[in-house]
Write a protein that holds these residues in place. Structure first.
Motif, PDB file in Angstrom:
ATOM      1  N   GLY A  27       1.450 -11.020  10.337  1.00  0.00           N
ATOM      2  CA  GLY A  27       0.808 -10.107  11.273  1.00  0.00           C
ATOM      3  C   GLY A  27      -0.687 -10.218  11.366  1.00  0.00           C
ATOM      4  N   ALA A  28      -1.300  -9.189  11.925  1.00  0.00           N
ATOM      5  CA  ALA A  28      -2.750  -9.063  12.017  1.00  0.00           C
ATOM      6  C   ALA A  28      -3.120  -7.772  11.304  1.00  0.00           C
ATOM      7  CB  ALA A  28      -3.200  -9.018  13.469  1.00  0.00           C
ATOM      8  N   LEU A  29      -4.178  -7.821  10.486  1.00  0.00           N
ATOM      9  CA  LEU A  29      -4.512  -6.704   9.614  1.00  0.00           C
ATOM     10  C   LEU A  29      -5.987  -6.349   9.730  1.00  0.00           C
ATOM     11  CD1 LEU A  29      -2.818  -5.125   7.377  1.00  0.00           C
ATOM     12  CD2 LEU A  29      -4.018  -6.553   5.719  1.00  0.00           C
ATOM     13  N   ALA A  30      -6.252  -5.045   9.768  1.00  0.00           N
ATOM     14  CA  ALA A  30      -7.624  -4.542   9.725  1.00  0.00           C
ATOM     15  C   ALA A  30      -7.698  -3.467   8.649  1.00  0.00           C
ATOM     16  CB  ALA A  30      -8.044  -3.969  11.069  1.00  0.00           C
ATOM     17  N   GLU A  31      -8.836  -3.369   7.980  1.00  0.00           N
ATOM     18  CA  GLU A  31      -8.998  -2.388   6.898  1.00  0.00           C
ATOM     19  C   GLU A  31     -10.044  -1.354   7.280  1.00  0.00           C
ATOM     20  OE1 GLU A  31     -10.920  -2.667   2.560  1.00  0.00           O
ATOM     21  OE2 GLU A  31      -9.009  -3.750   2.685  1.00  0.00           O
ATOM     22  N   TYR A  32      -9.703  -0.102   7.044  1.00  0.00           N
ATOM     23  CA  TYR A  32     -10.610   0.996   7.377  1.00  0.00           C
ATOM     24  C   TYR A  32     -10.707   1.926   6.176  1.00  0.00           C
ATOM     25  CZ  TYR A  32     -12.215   5.328   9.662  1.00  0.00           C
ATOM     26  OH  TYR A  32     -12.903   6.461  10.002  1.00  0.00           O
ATOM     27  N   LYS A  33     -11.937   2.213   5.753  1.00  0.00           N
ATOM     28  CA  LYS A  33     -12.144   3.116   4.621  1.00  0.00           C
ATOM     29  C   LYS A  33     -12.744   4.418   5.133  1.00  0.00           C
ATOM     30  CE  LYS A  33     -12.652  -0.471   1.077  1.00  0.00           C
ATOM     31  NZ  LYS A  33     -11.457  -0.095   0.316  1.00  0.00           N
ATOM     32  N   PHE A  34     -12.156   5.526   4.691  1.00  0.00           N
ATOM     33  CA  PHE A  34     -12.570   6.830   5.191  1.00  0.00           C
ATOM     34  C   PHE A  34     -12.237   7.909   4.171  1.00  0.00           C
ATOM     35  CE2 PHE A  34     -11.569  10.626   7.931  1.00  0.00           C
ATOM     36  CZ  PHE A  34     -12.842  10.833   8.425  1.00  0.00           C
ATOM     37  N   LYS A  35     -13.240   8.662   3.761  1.00  0.00           N
ATOM     38  CA  LYS A  35     -13.058   9.765   2.815  1.00  0.00           C
ATOM     39  C   LYS A  35     -12.285   9.361   1.555  1.00  0.00           C
ATOM     40  CE  LYS A  35     -13.519  13.598   6.054  1.00  0.00           C
ATOM     41  NZ  LYS A  35     -12.921  14.860   6.578  1.00  0.00           N
ATOM     42  N   GLY A  36     -12.648   8.209   0.997  1.00  0.00           N
ATOM     43  CA  GLY A  36     -12.031   7.764  -0.240  1.00  0.00           C
ATOM     44  C   GLY A  36     -10.663   7.137  -0.073  1.00  0.00           C
ATOM     45  N   ARG A  37     -10.206   7.029   1.165  1.00  0.00           N
ATOM     46  CA  ARG A  37      -8.917   6.408   1.429  1.00  0.00           C
ATOM     47  C   ARG A  37      -9.100   5.039   2.066  1.00  0.00           C
ATOM     48  NH1 ARG A  37      -9.241  12.082   0.918  1.00  0.00           N
ATOM     49  NH2 ARG A  37      -7.156  12.999   0.729  1.00  0.00           N
ATOM     50  N   THR A  38      -8.099   4.190   1.880  1.00  0.00           N
ATOM     51  CA  THR A  38      -8.083   2.885   2.537  1.00  0.00           C
ATOM     52  C   THR A  38      -6.896   2.835   3.477  1.00  0.00           C
ATOM     53  OG1 THR A  38      -9.110   1.768   0.646  1.00  0.00           O
ATOM     54  CG2 THR A  38      -7.903   0.392   2.204  1.00  0.00           C
ATOM     55  N   PHE A  39      -7.182   2.607   4.745  1.00  0.00           N
ATOM     56  CA  PHE A  39      -6.141   2.491   5.760  1.00  0.00           C
ATOM     57  C   PHE A  39      -5.982   1.011   6.099  1.00  0.00           C
ATOM     58  CE2 PHE A  39      -7.888   6.667   6.095  1.00  0.00           C
ATOM     59  CZ  PHE A  39      -6.919   7.518   6.615  1.00  0.00           C
TER      60      PHE A  39
END
Length: 208
Positions: free
Chosen positions: A65-77
């Motif tokens: 697949g295709a993957l993007a990483e997003y960090k927000f309020k101590g979480r990793t999406f």
């Protein structure tokens, strides 16, 4: 010998078992290929693409697949768009859950739903596939339907026997004009799932 002694007494990194609980796999279902980009069936891809643009993220081609990483309020999406085609989505979902050691309760699958009016949001903690081939394969591969899903309404405005053409058809002019506002809402749903939790997200967004 000296190197071996240094390794023996050097502090080792102890993994925090709570780290995996702060990681979320957000899967947008769709089909790869330019011919599918603006089709109703690809709303999962479209929602993640919108989110990525909004947060200035880039997708990287990875295994399955295709993957993007997003960090927000101590979480990793981890935002995943499987490249397996809809009917084999489960393979990509399982691979990335296992690879990133993400618990099933932190999986969130975005999919289209014919039984909901256009743009309507319905978040559920589990459920049947409802005839959706992507969900059907995920249920099969994971051997469970106990995971959260975000159903995005595409309505059922098609004549008898034309369901496939409708689902794989492109948004009409009116839908296209309303999509940005609904995708903005979808971005809020994704953030809420990881920060406020499933129950609070359901209470805040279901039916909107």
């Amino acid at each position: 010998m000296i190197q071996w002694i240094q390794q023996l007494f050097s502090p080792t990194k102890i993994e925090d078992p709570t780290d995996s609980m702060k990681k979320y796999l957000i899967v947008g279902l769709g089909n790869i290929g330019v011919e599918y980009v603006n089709t109703r069936h690809n709303i999962g891809f479209k929602a993640l693409d919108f989110f990525a643009r909004k947060e200035s993220l880039s997708f990287e081609t990875v295994k399955l697949g295709a993957l993007a990483e997003y960090k927000f309020k101590g979480r990793t999406f981890l935002l995943l768009k499987p490249n397996t085609y809809m009917n084999l989505s489960g393979k990509a979902v399982k691979y990335w859950l296992d690879k990133e050691n993400i618990p099933l309760e932190n999986l969130f699958v975005i999919t289209d739903d014919l039984n909901l009016s256009f743009g309507t949001v319905r978040i559920k903690p589990k459920g049947s596939d409802g005839g959706h081939n992507g969900l059907k394969n995920i249920n099969l591969v994971l051997n469970t339907n106990q995971y959260a899903r975000f159903r995005f309404g595409i309505s059922d405005q098609f004549k008898k026997g034309q369901q496939v053409d409708y689902v794989l058809g492109e948004w009409d002019e009116e839908e296209t004009s309303k999509l940005p506002e609904r995708l903005e809402l979808a971005a809020e749903v994704i953030k809420s799932f990881g920060t406020a939790g499933l129950e609070n997200t359901m209470n805040a967004f279901n039916g909107k």
